[in-house]
Design a protein around this motif. Structure first.
Motif, short mmCIF file in Angstrom:
data_model
loop_
_atom_site.label_atom_id
_atom_site.label_comp_id
_atom_site.label_asym_id
_atom_site.label_seq_id
_atom_site.Cartn_x
_atom_site.Cartn_y
_atom_site.Cartn_z
N UNK A 127 0.72 -1.56 -0.26
CA UNK A 127 0.31 0.04 0.22
C UNK A 127 0.60 1.24 -0.01
N UNK A 128 1.63 1.29 0.73
CA UNK A 128 3.06 2.43 1.01
C UNK A 128 3.26 2.52 -0.93
N UNK A 129 3.74 1.60 -1.16
CA UNK A 129 4.13 1.30 -2.54
C UNK A 129 3.63 2.11 -3.78
N UNK A 130 2.43 1.89 -3.65
CA UNK A 130 0.74 2.24 -4.28
C UNK A 130 0.31 3.54 -3.85
N UNK A 131 0.82 4.04 -2.64
CA UNK A 131 0.76 5.63 -2.50
C UNK A 131 1.42 6.45 -3.06
N UNK A 132 2.95 5.95 -3.05
CA UNK A 132 3.94 6.99 -3.49
C UNK A 132 3.70 6.94 -5.05
N UNK A 133 3.46 5.66 -5.42
CA UNK A 133 3.48 5.72 -7.30
C UNK A 133 1.78 6.66 -7.26
N UNK A 134 0.67 6.72 -6.23
CA UNK A 134 -0.72 7.88 -6.45
C UNK A 134 -0.38 9.01 -6.04
N UNK A 135 0.84 9.44 -5.70
CA UNK A 135 1.73 10.66 -5.43
C UNK A 135 2.49 11.71 -6.39
N UNK A 136 2.95 10.70 -7.28
CA UNK A 136 4.07 10.72 -8.00
C UNK A 136 2.86 10.76 -9.26
N UNK A 137 1.45 10.26 -9.86
CA UNK A 137 0.86 10.31 -10.78
C UNK A 137 0.31 11.58 -10.66
N UNK A 138 -0.23 11.67 -9.22
CA UNK A 138 -1.10 13.53 -8.91
C UNK A 138 0.11 14.44 -9.04
#
Length: 606
Positions: free
Chosen positions: A42-53
């Motif tokens: 989930x942390x990896x997903x959140x890092x990916x989400x923040x990068x996408x945003x």
């Protein structure tokens, strides 16, 4: 039968509890590992989400930048806007790459290819505006490079401005959707964490009620059984004292010549049915025993006479529990008559596993001497009889002292530790569980000390190295084995490389003196390091035993002849005088003790 079934049931119960315990531990461990894996994912997903945003926001900025650059190029006249055109193309290229990564995913940027239905719909809606802007900008730049009609560029600029507003609006919706989905992921992760925490807590509660609590009850029952067996332990200690007393009383005077008694130790171990377990090397040589004879019984290898065999078998059968000591006559394979002073001692190796230790002394020469004394009596040779009596008296006295020393060492060492075991068992308080556990641990250690004591006492018997290789080899073996048995550092140095053989009587007495000095340092001096040094000259052999123990006052010890230490010094003096040697004892309280034996060696045998 009922007790055995109960023990089996308890073993099964403990086994099941142990399995449950390991299962609970593995469950908790797996839960923690899964929790960590989920959190990391989930942390990896959140890092990916923040990068996408972040990239999505950057796309809005780049679209505005492209529009601004196009407006500047349109309204600012410049003869050669090549650099600006190239710059716009670069920004446009970056804008296209980012948009493609957002829409179709990117391995390098770790953007997912799969998207939610809402995001897919928004990207489908924004795509026409995006494509229109890209086509219009490319046409605009191409017109500038080819210097086409400016009116065409005006239309393209209007088209770019119109679609740029739509693009910004849709990108805002995309960023909002990404933020919403990221928030939903965090919420879902929080729920999952609560579920894992609750599951782990449930496992711990079940472990407490179904593992720890039953185990605690089983331990309480075990302590209760230990306390209930206290009377049995006391009786066992009492029986052991009785057996030791019987064993001590059963030892009789050994009436043999000094060289015959001290020449070697003849011993073997047999089973209660008379079968051979082990035969000592010297005993085997005396009996011509080989491995090919291992299928024979003890009586069969001891004598060829059938009557003597039956008598020996009868003694083993009748006295295997109480022990036996006496003189027997045997005939070896060469039909020679041999007299043995035989002691049979029962030894309990394990529960219900009995062995018999046979210790013999070859007293054939003593019997011959007795017959010689009888012949002298018949001849009425008073002077020779008196001389023989003096010699026999001195031999008997030394034999008695040595026999008593060995018996006292075996009895007192083991007896004192068993007495300590008895008192420790009596002092266990059932109400104080913590101290009871400590007492039990202490009893375990004391049991190990008793085993070490038995091994040490057994080792103190005559080593085969003495008759085979001489005093140097036997003392080296003595220090090595005692160091292993006691855990103390005991070192031996042959400073002058002495390698000669002495008369067997002198070697035996030197060995016993050294053994007594080392044992005193171990038992009474509380030393940790013991050094034995051997040196010689042409006429004198010197052995020095140093220890770093607590030392003693020699004057006060000399006054207490009835004490163990006093008797030990007395035996040393008597033995050293018997071989015409001298002993010097130097001891300092708190620093240690040095014992020096000087033995004349003018009659060495090379």
């Amino acid at each position: 039968m009922k007790k055995g079934s109960q023990e089996v049931a308890e073993k099964i119960t403990f086994k099941n509890l142990r399995r449950l315990y390991f299962f609970a531990l593995w469950t908790i461990a797996v839960t923690i590992i899964l929790s960590q894996l989920l959190i990391q994912y989930n942390l990896k997903q959140q890092l990916s989400d923040s990068k996408i945003i972040n990239i999505s926001g950057k796309q809005r900025m780049l679209s505005q930048r492209i529009t601004k650059e196009v407006l500047i190029l349109n309204f600012v006249s410049d003869a050669s806007p090549k650099k600006e055109i190239a710059h716009v193309r670069n920004v446009l290229s970056l804008w296209k790459i980012n948009q493609d990564a957002l829409e179709n995913g990117s391995d390098s940027l770790a953007f997912p290819k799969e998207k939610s239905e809402a995001l897919s719909k928004l990207y489908a809606e924004i795509k026409p505006s995006f494509n229109t802007i890209v086509e219009s900008v490319n046409l605009f730049l191409l017109n500038l490079e080819q210097k086409n009609d400016a009116s065409d560029n005006q239309k393209l600029v209007q088209k770019i401005l119109k679609n740029e507003g739509i693009f910004l609006s849709k990108m805002n919706e995309i960023v909002t959707q990404y933020d919403k989905e990221a928030h939903e992921k965090v919420t879902e992760q929080r729920k999952t964490e609560y579920w894992i925490f609750g599951f782990t807590l449930l496992v711990l509660i079940l472990e407490f009620f179904f593992i720890f609590k039953p185990t605690n009850k089983k331990i309480e029952k075990l302590i209760a059984r230990l306390l209930s067996s206290q009377k049995k332990a006391l009786k066992l200690a009492y029986d052991t004292e009785i057996i030791s007393e019987i064993k001590e009383n059963s030892v009789k005077e050994l009436k043999s010549l000094n060289y015959a008694m001290e020449n070697t130790l003849l011993y073997c171990r047999i089973a209660p049915d008379g079968s051979i377990i082990h035969v000592g090397e010297k005993f085997a040589k005396l009996l011509n025993y080989t491995k090919f004879s291992s299928n024979k019984t003890f009586s069969q290898i001891l004598t060829i006479d059938e009557k003597e065999q039956l008598n020996i078998d009868r003694i083993i059968f009748e006295k295997q529990r109480s022990g036996w000591q006496g003189e027997i006559k045997i005939h070896n394979r060469e039909d020679q008559t041999i007299w043995l002073d035989l002691s049979m001692v029962p030894v309990m190796i394990k529960k219900d596993e009995l062995e018999l230790l046979i210790v013999c002394f070859n007293i054939t020469e003593r019997k011959k001497a007795q017959r010689e004394v009888e012949r002298l009596n018949i001849e009425n040779s008073t002077e020779k009889i008196n001389q023989q009596k003096i010699i026999s008296s001195k031999i008997v006295e030394n034999q008695e002292n040595e026999q008593n020393r060995i018996a006292k060492e075996i009895h007192d060492g083991i007896g004192q530790m068993l007495t300590g075991l008895k008192f420790s068992l009596e002092s266990i308080n059932l109400d104080d569980k913590e101290k009871s556990a400590q007492k039990i641990e202490y009893l375990k250690k004391l049991s190990l000390d008793i085993i070490k004591g038995v091994r040490t006492a057994t080792f103190n018997l005559m080593p085969p190295e003495l008759s085979d290789h001489g005093i140097v080899s036997s003392i080296a073996k003595l220090t090595q084995e005692l160091s292993k048995l006691t855990g103390k550092e005991i070192l031996f140095y042959n400073k002058t490389d002495f390698d000669q053989r002495l008369d067997s009587l002198i070697e035996i007495n030197i060995y016993r003196l050294t053994q007594e000095a080392i044992n005193n340092a171990i038992k009474y001096a509380e030393s940790t390091h013991i050094i034995v040094q051997l040196s010689h000259s042409e006429t004198l052999l010197s052995i020095i035993v140093d220890d770093n123990g607590k030392g003693f006052d020699k004057t006060s010890v000399d006054k207490k002849r009835n004490s163990e230490s006093g008797m030990g010094l007395l035996f040393m003096n008597e033995r050293i005088q018997y071989i015409n040697g001298r002993v010097f004892i130097n001891s300092i309280l708190g620093e240690g003790t040095r014992i020096t034996f000087n033995i004349p060696i003018s009659k060495l045998e090379n």
